[in-house]
Design a protein around this motif. Sequence first.
Motif, short mmCIF file in Angstrom:
data_model
loop_
_atom_site.label_atom_id
_atom_site.label_comp_id
_atom_site.label_asym_id
_atom_site.label_seq_id
_atom_site.Cartn_x
_atom_site.Cartn_y
_atom_site.Cartn_z
N ALA A 11 -0.53 10.54 -6.96
CA ALA A 11 -0.10 9.19 -7.32
C ALA A 11 0.27 8.41 -6.07
CB ALA A 11 1.08 9.26 -8.27
N ALA A 12 -0.13 7.17 -6.02
CA ALA A 12 0.16 6.34 -4.85
C ALA A 12 1.59 5.81 -4.90
CB ALA A 12 -0.81 5.16 -4.81
N PRO A 13 2.29 5.82 -3.78
CA PRO A 13 3.64 5.26 -3.73
C PRO A 13 3.57 3.74 -3.73
CG PRO A 13 2.94 5.92 -1.55
CD PRO A 13 1.85 6.34 -2.50
N PRO A 14 4.68 3.05 -3.97
CA PRO A 14 4.66 1.59 -3.87
C PRO A 14 4.21 1.20 -2.47
CG PRO A 14 6.73 2.37 -4.77
CD PRO A 14 5.97 3.58 -4.32
N PRO A 19 -1.36 -6.45 -0.35
CA PRO A 19 -1.49 -6.72 -1.78
C PRO A 19 -1.62 -5.42 -2.58
CG PRO A 19 -3.54 -7.20 -0.65
CD PRO A 19 -2.52 -6.88 0.41
N THR A 20 -1.32 -5.50 -3.88
CA THR A 20 -1.45 -4.33 -4.74
C THR A 20 -2.92 -3.95 -4.81
OG1 THR A 20 0.42 -5.05 -6.02
CG2 THR A 20 -1.03 -3.46 -7.07
N ARG A 21 -3.21 -2.68 -4.62
CA ARG A 21 -4.58 -2.19 -4.66
C ARG A 21 -4.57 -0.69 -4.81
NH1 ARG A 21 -2.69 -1.90 -0.14
NH2 ARG A 21 -3.45 -1.17 1.81
N SER A 22 -5.73 -0.11 -4.99
CA SER A 22 -5.85 1.34 -5.11
C SER A 22 -5.58 1.99 -3.77
CB SER A 22 -7.26 1.69 -5.59
OG SER A 22 -7.43 3.08 -5.61
N TYR A 41 -4.53 6.33 2.30
CA TYR A 41 -5.79 5.68 2.61
C TYR A 41 -6.16 4.66 1.56
CZ TYR A 41 -10.89 5.27 2.94
OH TYR A 41 -12.16 4.80 3.02
N GLY A 42 -6.42 3.44 1.96
CA GLY A 42 -7.01 2.41 1.09
C GLY A 42 -8.42 2.18 1.60
N ARG A 43 -9.18 1.39 0.91
CA ARG A 43 -10.58 1.21 1.30
C ARG A 43 -10.74 0.75 2.75
NH1 ARG A 43 -15.66 -1.11 -1.88
NH2 ARG A 43 -16.99 -1.38 -0.07
N HIS A 44 -9.83 -0.10 3.21
CA HIS A 44 -9.94 -0.64 4.57
C HIS A 44 -8.66 -0.47 5.38
CE1 HIS A 44 -13.82 -2.17 3.54
NE2 HIS A 44 -13.33 -2.98 2.61
#
Length: 94
Positions: A11-14, A19-22, A41-44
Amino acid sequence: GATMKRGRRAAAPPHTTGPTRSTKTNWQITTPLGVTLQGNYGRHDFAYVAPTGDAEAGTQIYLRLLGETAVDFYRIKDGQLGAPEPWRRCEFKS
């Protein structure tokens, strides 16, 4: 340079730096000193806490991918994103 590989998902932490994202947690990065650690890790982007022994030890680090050869490096202090430090891929010449 640093290398990354995927670990198990959790689960991702806050997320407070954008911005909010996966976001995927438990991805690993290996620093130039050879230390392997977990990060988010986020997409970018990628965020981690610099390990003991590193010049930035204990500092939260945030990397934002700008393109194939450019990354902005940020330090997060007291929950505030610092000024970006631009990183550019070195040009390879044989």
